[in-house]
Design an enzyme around this catalytic site. Structure first.
Site, short mmCIF file in Angstrom:
data_model
loop_
_atom_site.label_atom_id
_atom_site.label_comp_id
_atom_site.label_asym_id
_atom_site.label_seq_id
_atom_site.Cartn_x
_atom_site.Cartn_y
_atom_site.Cartn_z
N ASP A 156 4.48 -11.92 -56.37
CA ASP A 156 5.63 -12.20 -57.20
C ASP A 156 6.78 -11.28 -56.76
O ASP A 156 6.61 -10.42 -55.90
CB ASP A 156 5.27 -11.99 -58.68
CG ASP A 156 6.10 -12.86 -59.62
OD1 ASP A 156 7.25 -13.19 -59.26
OD2 ASP A 156 5.61 -13.19 -60.72
N GLU A 177 10.75 -14.60 -69.32
CA GLU A 177 9.89 -13.45 -69.00
C GLU A 177 9.96 -12.37 -70.09
O GLU A 177 9.94 -12.68 -71.28
CB GLU A 177 10.19 -12.94 -67.58
CG GLU A 177 9.98 -14.04 -66.54
CD GLU A 177 9.98 -13.54 -65.11
OE1 GLU A 177 9.42 -12.47 -64.83
OE2 GLU A 177 10.51 -14.26 -64.24
#
Length: 629
Positions: free
Chosen positions: A308, A514
């Protein structure tokens, strides 16, 4: 003089034959050769520097065509909101991507780069793209075939902008709605999430029946490489805290969080992204046992594993505290491509030194590069590295908007429709004297789409992309004689004095993505609650909740006549009115448990203390009606 000419002709012939021989021996450039032969031939020619360059993914703002050429960079990405300009056209995107690609093609071996983007509910970074419902809404449809069609539409819109790699689908199993990424999860139920991996053949193409398990498959110029994420357990963290620790035994990990990966790999998913989170205290980005031992060896995944964003930096706390350790731990765990995404030279220098000092074996580098090249060859990137304008008319096409509208109406979950003493309020009559539309989310396309829309965190307002708000959809749906009054937050006296036939209240969460979406209270912020109170105390009301997850609604439930969970529906607001006004019936089922109070969380189906406001699978139905005038 004649003798000199003969010598020159002879030399030219020798050099010409040598060049022809070299070209003929460049098997990696020959599409007729089997992929494994092409990979072997190309890797034989590659230096260590070129191999390590292939393992790098940079954010486009930190790259130039010269960097692509000089370092043989394997991949670029657009982070959330990163593109060639505000309201950039498909042609603007294509030109940008092609300029970078030309840099890659001018390198010594001409290895094309692969360009990635977060296309997580349609091609959501791009102006005028079709924005589909977020995954939580698609989970409510229980319709894998619909999700597959959405995958195909998304793929062609991504290709319309010259991009060939989508960081989707998110196959997290969100076990706690306090998690800020819960809307990216199809369901708390691993079986529902597993069924929705049908999006992968939509994105990549239908894998042939005789394909080897685990081998990536991307078929055609209108398809993209997909990415199953985030491996593994991202949806199970303590208290739903993003990037945190998932405390669960191995059986629980494999039975709840892993099943969708089995299905994704069987369907030929090209890449897998590793999770920021930890499993029982060990960072997934450093977990050799799961990334190499289980994903690559046990599940026989043959595509590439990608980190990521700054994922290896975050192996240490604070991030980047010991970057040499992070590079070694991440690469040794089995990460093949590293989303740096800023500083390529630091990573390249450290990894080169680790290999030359024998801290990382060459076999690990070769495994990474082999996997990256396998994906690039399998998707035809060597044959068709440059994009053209052939799909630009597909971006935001009417057919795709119609598909998104279908997805919206199938995603809506009817939670209440009158009670024992009241007749059902829905479907609403299209012909009425005067109706009230209220709420912060009734006429705000940004709120309607949620996070990961045009920018990373999402936006408010109606000027950022094209679509239909719920208010506009109501205006289009009702009879021309029906008067519509829109007031975001009317007071109770206004409502009572206007003699409205009924009211539609649209409230919910602001956009987030997020960690910014992590919430311990899951309340609807003001003026949402006061709008419900003021409106529903004075007139029959249907409340439409725009949210990425269940929110606190029990305190207002008794005053609400009809309640609809609309999730984050995207650009096609007419899908909401299609069902509110009875052109179609309600069919959606809750993809996750709707709690009474946050004190109950985490609470999932099958738990011993299961006492929800509405259980997973709940959803009232209505029949479509012929509009009466």
């Amino acid at each position: 003089m004649a003798k000199v000419s003969v010598i020159w002709v002879g030399l030219l012939l020798v050099f010409g034959l040598a060049a022809m021989g070299e070209a003929a021996s460049e098997k990696y450039k020959d599409p007729k050769q089997p992929i494994n032969i092409r990979i072997r031939d190309l890797m034989y020619r590659m230096t260590l520097a070129e191999k390590i360059g292939q393992m790098v993914q940079l954010e486009r703002a930190n790259a130039t065509p010269e960097i692509m050429k000089d370092f043989s960079i394997g991949s670029l990405l657009s982070g959330g909101g990163s593109g060639p300009g505000i309201q950039a056209t498909a042609e603007d995107w294509i030109n940008m991507v092609n300029e970078f690609q030309k840099g890659s093609l001018s390198s010594r071996l001409g290895i094309p780069m692969i360009y990635g983007i977060d296309a997580v509910h349609g091609h959501n970074n791009v102006y005028n793209a079709t924005i589909f419902p977020h995954n939580v809404g698609l989970g409510a449809t229980r319709d894998p075939e619909l999700v597959k069609r959405i995958g195909a539409a998304t793929a062609i819109e991504v290709r319309a902008t010259g991009i060939s790699y989508a960081f989707a689908p998110c196959i997290a199993v969100c076990r706690d709605p306090r998690w800020g990424r819960c809307y990216e999860s199809y369901s708390e139920d691993p079986n529902i999430v597993r069924a929705m991996t049908e999006i992968i053949p939509g994105l990549q193409g239908e894998i042939p029946a005789n394909s080897r398990k685990g081998v990536p498959y991307v078929n055609g110029k209108d398809k993209v490489a997909a990415c199953a994420k985030h491996f593994v357990g991202d949806g199970g963290t303590t208290n739903g805290i993003n990037e945190n620790n998932t405390v669960i035994d191995r059986h629980g990990l494999l039975s709840i969080h892993m099943p969708a990966y089995y299905s994704s790999i069987i369907k030929g998913v090209a890449t897998v992204m590793v999770s920021y989170s930890s499993w029982n205290g060990q960072k997934m980005h450093a977990n050799h046992e799961l990334v190499t031992g289980f994903l690559k060896n046990t599940l026989q995944f043959r595509g590439f594993v990608i980190s990521d964003w700054q994922g290896i930096d975050r192996i240490t706390s604070p991030p980047h505290a010991n970057y040499t350790y992070s590079v070694q731990a991440g690469v040794q765990a089995g990460i093949d491509m590293v989303m740096l995404p800023f500083n390529h030279t630091e990573f390249i220098d450290i990894l080169t030194n680790l290999v030359e000092s024998n801290f990382i074996p060459m076999s690990r580098i070769d495994d990474a590069v082999r996997r990256i090249l396998r994906v690039k060859f399998s998707m035809g990137l060597f044959e068709n590295p440059l994009a053209n304008l052939s799909f630009v008319d597909q971006l935001g096409s009417q057919a795709h908007r119609d598909l998104a509208r279908e997805a919206v109406r199938k995603s809506l979950v009817l939670l209440k429709n009158g009670d024992e003493t009241d007749a059902p309020l829905l479907p609403l009559p299209k012909k009425a004297n005067k109706i009230l539309v209220a709420g912060t989310h009734a006429h705000d396309l940004g709120y309607q789409c949620g996070g990961w829309t045009i920018t990373w965190q999402g936006l408010s307002g109606n000027n950022h992309t094209t679509g239909t708000t719920i208010l506009s959809a109501i205006s289009a749906a009702v009879d021309p004689s029906t008067e519509i009054v829109f007031t975001e937050n009317p007071d109770a006296e206004f409502v009572k004095s206007n003699n409205f036939s009924y009211a539609v209240v649209v409230i919910g969460e602001p956009p987030y993505a997020e960690t910014a979406g992590d919430s311990l209270n899951l309340t609807i912020s003001e003026p949402g609650p006061s709008t419900i109170t003021n409106v529903c105390s004075g007139v029959k009301c249907v409340v439409v909740v725009i949210s990425g997850r269940p929110v606190v609604i029990q305190p207002y439930l008794s005053s609400i006549h009809a309640l609809v969970a609309a999730w984050l529906p995207g650009t096609e607001g007419q899908g909401v009115t299609d069902v509110l006004f009875g052109d179609y019936g309600f069919t959606g089922k809750l993809p996750r448990t709707w709690f009474k109070t946050v004190d109950q969380l985490p609470m999932n189906s099958g738990d011993p203390h299961y006492d929800p406001l509405f259980p997973i699978g709940f959803g009232l139905t209505t029949q479509p009606i012929v509009a009466s005038y």
